[in-house]
Structure formats: C-alpha cells, structure tokens
Design an enzyme around this catalytic site. Structure first.
Site, PDB file in Angstrom:
ATOM      1  N   GLU A  42      70.529  27.287  -4.966  1.00  0.00           N
ATOM      2  CA  GLU A  42      70.354  25.848  -5.188  1.00  0.00           C
ATOM      3  C   GLU A  42      70.873  25.052  -3.996  1.00  0.00           C
ATOM      4  O   GLU A  42      71.989  25.285  -3.524  1.00  0.00           O
ATOM      5  CB  GLU A  42      71.118  25.440  -6.450  1.00  0.00           C
ATOM      6  CG  GLU A  42      70.327  24.574  -7.370  1.00  0.00           C
ATOM      7  CD  GLU A  42      69.104  25.264  -7.955  1.00  0.00           C
ATOM      8  OE1 GLU A  42      67.984  24.953  -7.504  1.00  0.00           O
ATOM      9  OE2 GLU A  42      69.257  26.098  -8.845  1.00  0.00           O
ATOM     10  N   THR A  44      69.989  25.342  -1.136  1.00  0.00           N
ATOM     11  CA  THR A  44      69.970  26.158   0.082  1.00  0.00           C
ATOM     12  C   THR A  44      68.690  25.933   0.886  1.00  0.00           C
ATOM     13  O   THR A  44      68.658  26.226   2.075  1.00  0.00           O
ATOM     14  CB  THR A  44      70.070  27.663  -0.278  1.00  0.00           C
ATOM     15  OG1 THR A  44      69.204  27.905  -1.389  1.00  0.00           O
ATOM     16  CG2 THR A  44      71.491  28.043  -0.653  1.00  0.00           C
ATOM     17  N   GLY A 154      61.137  15.485 -14.867  1.00  0.00           N
ATOM     18  CA  GLY A 154      62.513  15.116 -14.553  1.00  0.00           C
ATOM     19  C   GLY A 154      63.535  16.049 -15.166  1.00  0.00           C
ATOM     20  O   GLY A 154      64.699  15.704 -15.323  1.00  0.00           O
ATOM     21  N   ALA A 155      63.117  17.273 -15.483  1.00  0.00           N
ATOM     22  CA  ALA A 155      64.013  18.232 -16.128  1.00  0.00           C
ATOM     23  C   ALA A 155      64.494  19.299 -15.157  1.00  0.00           C
ATOM     24  O   ALA A 155      65.115  20.278 -15.556  1.00  0.00           O
ATOM     25  CB  ALA A 155      63.307  18.891 -17.310  1.00  0.00           C
ATOM     26  N   LEU A 157      62.475  21.182 -13.521  1.00  0.00           N
ATOM     27  CA  LEU A 157      61.493  22.268 -13.543  1.00  0.00           C
ATOM     28  C   LEU A 157      60.327  21.972 -12.610  1.00  0.00           C
ATOM     29  O   LEU A 157      59.316  22.645 -12.628  1.00  0.00           O
ATOM     30  CB  LEU A 157      61.006  22.507 -14.978  1.00  0.00           C
ATOM     31  CG  LEU A 157      62.130  22.858 -15.959  1.00  0.00           C
ATOM     32  CD1 LEU A 157      61.595  22.952 -17.378  1.00  0.00           C
ATOM     33  CD2 LEU A 157      62.805  24.171 -15.572  1.00  0.00           C
ATOM     34  N   SER A 158      60.517  20.941 -11.805  1.00  0.00           N
ATOM     35  CA  SER A 158      59.578  20.593 -10.749  1.00  0.00           C
ATOM     36  C   SER A 158      58.174  20.235 -11.201  1.00  0.00           C
ATOM     37  O   SER A 158      57.175  20.803 -10.755  1.00  0.00           O
ATOM     38  CB  SER A 158      59.514  21.686  -9.676  1.00  0.00           C
ATOM     39  OG  SER A 158      59.216  21.051  -8.456  1.00  0.00           O
ATOM     40  N   SER A 159      58.123  19.247 -12.070  1.00  0.00           N
ATOM     41  CA  SER A 159      56.821  18.647 -12.366  1.00  0.00           C
ATOM     42  C   SER A 159      56.250  18.023 -11.100  1.00  0.00           C
ATOM     43  O   SER A 159      55.032  17.890 -10.960  1.00  0.00           O
ATOM     44  CB  SER A 159      56.948  17.591 -13.462  1.00  0.00           C
ATOM     45  OG  SER A 159      57.673  16.465 -13.020  1.00  0.00           O
ATOM     46  N   SER A 160      57.125  17.662 -10.160  1.00  0.00           N
ATOM     47  CA  SER A 160      56.640  17.046  -8.914  1.00  0.00           C
ATOM     48  C   SER A 160      55.861  18.060  -8.077  1.00  0.00           C
ATOM     49  O   SER A 160      54.768  17.761  -7.604  1.00  0.00           O
ATOM     50  CB  SER A 160      57.798  16.440  -8.116  1.00  0.00           C
ATOM     51  OG  SER A 160      58.802  17.399  -7.858  1.00  0.00           O
ATOM     52  N   ASP A 204      60.332  24.176  -4.062  1.00  0.00           N
ATOM     53  CA  ASP A 204      59.524  23.914  -5.252  1.00  0.00           C
ATOM     54  C   ASP A 204      58.041  24.141  -4.978  1.00  0.00           C
ATOM     55  O   ASP A 204      57.330  24.765  -5.768  1.00  0.00           O
ATOM     56  CB  ASP A 204      59.716  22.471  -5.730  1.00  0.00           C
ATOM     57  CG  ASP A 204      61.150  22.178  -6.114  1.00  0.00           C
ATOM     58  OD1 ASP A 204      61.974  23.107  -6.075  1.00  0.00           O
ATOM     59  OD2 ASP A 204      61.437  21.010  -6.447  1.00  0.00           O
TER      60      ASP A 204
END
Ligand code: ADP
Ligand code: MG
Length: 414
Positions: A42, A44, A154-155, A157-160, A204
């Site tokens: 994380e 990194t 926004g959790a 989990l990379s919806s972006s 991501d």
C-alpha cells in the site's frame, strides 16, 4: 448472435438499457473492467515499489456507440449521475489543460465538468493525446458512452480504475488505437491524475487491466513489469472477505497528497530517486537523518516493499495459508507508521483476527474504505457476524461484507 440475445449480467443490462434510453439505438458493444483488491503493498506504487493486487468480480460496464453526426462530440451518462454530459473532443484540451496533481483540488483550473464525468472524458482526452504525440492530424469519431457498475464507490476497491478501464478499452477498440493493456493503464492513470486531479499511482489501473482468475498481479511500479502469481485461495480451503466500512475516503482531498509529499521528502533526504531505492538495512541511517514523522512514513514504504516481495515468495513456496502474518504486519505498519487507518478499519481487522482470520489488513489508500480478511472458507458467516457485532458495539455504521475471488481484467463483453 448479437449481445442482446446472449445472457447479460445485471450491470451489462443496466449499461445497455441506459445507452438505449440515451440514444434510441443499440450500442456498438459493451466493454467492462473490474475493481481490485490490494492484497498487500500500500502506497508503494508511487514510490516506484512493488504491489500485489488482484481484480475482483465487481465490474464497471460501458455500453458505447460511435456517433453518426461525426462532429467529434462525446456524450457520457452513468446510472450513478442524474444528467449526461456532452462535450466536443476539441474542448477537452481546454477542460483538462494538464492539471498537475500538485495543483490539487480547488485550483482555478478544475475541470468544467462534473467530477464523475472527468473520469471517462479524461480517458478520451488522454487517449487522444497519446495517439497524436507525433503531431500528425487524426480525426476521432465522437461517441455515446453509457456506464453502469456494481463496484462499490469510494470503498478502496477502485471504482475509479474500473470506470477508466472500461472507457479506455472501448475507446481503444472503437478508435482502432491498438494500445496494449499497459499503455491503456497509463491512459487511465493520466486521466485520474490530470483530468480528475487525484494524485494516485499506477497500481489500480494495472490490476484492472491485467487481472486473471485466481491470480494476483505482482507489479514492479518502476518498470511496469507484471507477473501473475497464482493465489490458490479456494484450493487451500480459504476465502477472502471484504469488509467495506462505508467510511468514504477521498483521494483528491484526504491525506493522500500529504503522504506522497512525505515520501518525496524522505527520498530526497536519502539521496535517491524514490523510496524503492531504500532497503530495510538503510533504515537506521534514515532514522538519524530525518524527523520522526518523515522517518515513520519512510519505514512504512520500505518495510511494505519488503513484505510484498516476501508475500510473493511465501505464496510460491508455501501457498496462501502462510501469508497471514504478513497481512497483519502490513496493517500495523499502516496504522502506526503511515497513519492512514481509521477506527472502523482497525475494528474490522481486530474483530476478524479475534474471530479466527489467518490475516487481515486495511486495503486501498486508507482514511476509510475497506479491509480484507483471509479466512477459512467455512468461517465466512462466523467472521462476518463477529465483525458486524464489533461495529455495532462501537456504534459504527454497519459494514458491508462480501467475499471476492480473483477475476479477469478488462475486456470487451459483447
Ligand atoms: P474508489 O476508486 O476507491 O472507488 P475514488 O474516489 O478513487 O474511489 O473514485 C470514485 C469516483 O469515481 C466517484 O466519486 C465517481 O466520481 C467516479 N466513479 C466511479 N464509478 C463510477 C460510475 N459507475 N459512474 C460514474 N462515476 C463513477
Ligand atoms: Mg480510486
């Protein structure tokens, strides 16, 4: 057989329905890309280090069709937003004038489109720029894009990355761009960094582009060299439980930028291009050279890089059952050294471990979002109940819990 005659998932169906509502015609195709879970590694990525994410079954689907009017206009709609947004491709260069991440949110140069639309439109902008670097004139057909998703937003989990990956895959095919997956990941990252203004790394997008069933992606963020590492979670009789705390994080406004700045300062003090170049053996010297806060930020990155390498080795040698302690050590480092956890994430991790999880850690950028727990497959219910009870006892909003299996990356669905 056309795609409308094949079986569609609910998300595919939602995207196609939205497209038809928007345009009165069928889309040329459906493209999708998944969210991801970061197994370990994380913060990194932007330190040129190592990460080990995997793609999850939750996907964002883009139903896309080229436009006949051919005036180079792009319209985006999402089930997530009330209104579609339409712009001319030429205007994108004015809307996204290479907004540098450092300028951050609130700068005068914020895009003149709603934030959600900056993700798909930013992808169109970045892809168009990637295809015109040689200065050659090229015309780009306009299109309509309708988006639906079952990736929690926004959790952590990379919806972006999922929306970027779905849009990038569609545009790559419909514009005959021929970019490979790594290049498309870079396009997505550029959209997120410069069009949206969120200073995130490349992890991501790479996870969303390169995911494979039952494998994690071991990625060197300096070379972008990626290797698939079999996870064998189900084989080992285990499951990975996601605990969405429902505490929303915000990359573009949270402490993310501050952490990046600390890392850059730490690298500068150590005289290296990035913290990737600092090893665990260098830490005593680092402790002497920098203030306590900067040192602890550095120590997280340096030890986290080592933990990713260790996790890959342990997975290969001993299998998924043996990585629990590394997950826990990663969480402790993020909680105490990098200070990006929140009470809800700590509660999720502590409760899962107390209920018998082999390992647990917060996942994603921090300041909210989700935690993961590696648990026995037949303990899904008991661990979930224990976590839910711990949240209730602390007066937190009830978490959302679900298991994830490592899944396929971005592709054309129909
Ligand atoms: P995360 O990637 O952890 O879910 P981010 O803040 O990085 O969180 O990205 C979430 C943002 O991405 C949302 O606020 C929204 O602007 C955009 N987004 C994600 N999915 C969709 C979608 N299906 N439709 C429209 N916008 C979306
Ligand atoms: Mg994101």
């Amino acid at each position: 057989m056309t795609f409308s005659e094949t079986h569609e998932t609910e998300t595919q169906d939602a995207a196609r329905t939205l497209f038809v509502e928007l345009t009165g015609r069928e889309p040329d195709g459906l493209w999708s890309a998944p969210g991801r879970v970061s197994l370990i590694g994380e913060h990194t990525d932007y330190n040129d280090g190592f990460v080990l994410p995997f793609a999850i079954p939750h996907r964002t689907v883009a139903a896309v069709g080229l436009r006949d009017d051919d005036r180079g206009r792009v319209r985006v709609a999402s089930t997530f937003a009330a209104e579609p947004v339409e712009v001319a491709l030429d205007e994108l260069d004015e809307i996204f004038p290479t907004l540098r991440p450092a300028q951050g949110p609130g700068s005068d140069r914020r895009p003149a489109v709603p934030e959600w639309a900056a993700y798909p439109l930013g992808v169109a902008w970045a892809l168009r720029q990637a295809l015109t670097t040689d200065g050659a004139e090229r015309s780009f057909r306009g299109m309509d894009i309708a988006i639906a998703s079952d990736v929690p937003v926004g959790a952590g989990l990379s919806s972006s990355a999922a929306i970027e990956g779905a849009a990038a895959s569609a545009l790559n095919d419909l514009w005959d761009a021929g970019l490979d997956r790594t290049a498309l990941a870079r396009v997505g990252r550029r959209a997120e960094n410069e069009a949206v203004g969120a200073p995130t790394g490349i992890m991501d997008q790479m996870a969303s582009m390169l995911g494979e069933p039952d494998a994690a992606i071991f990625l060197d963020c300096r070379s972008l060299e990626a290797q698939l590492v079999p996870l064998g979670v189900a084989e080992a009789g285990l499951a990975i439980l996601v605990i969405d705390t429902r505490v929303k994080h915000a990359h573009s406004t949270g402490g993310y930028g501050e952490r990046r700045a600390s890392c850059e300062l730490g690298a500068e003090i150590m005289g290296v291009p990035a913290l990737r170049d600092v090893s665990v053996d260098d830490l005593p010297r680092a402790a002497e050279l920098m203030d306590d806060v900067t040192f602890r930020r550095v120590r997280h990155i340096v030890t986290e890089n080592q933990r990713v390498l260790d996790t890959v080795r342990v997975l290969r040698e001993d299998g998924a059952r043996a990585i629990g302690d590394l997950l826990v050590a990663s969480h402790v480092s993020m909680r105490d050294d990098f200070e990006i956890s929140v009470p809800e994430l700590d509660t999720a991790v502590d409760a899962a471990l107390a209920a018998g999880a082999l390992g647990a850690r917060m996942t994603g950028g921090g300041f909210g979002g989700a935690a993961i727990a590696l648990i026995e497959r037949d303990a899904v219910e008991s661990v979930s109940d224990a976590v839910t009870a711990a949240f209730a006892a602390s007066g937190f909003t009830a978490p959302v819990l679900f298991t994830v299996t490592p899944s396929a990356g971005a592709h054309r669905d129909a």
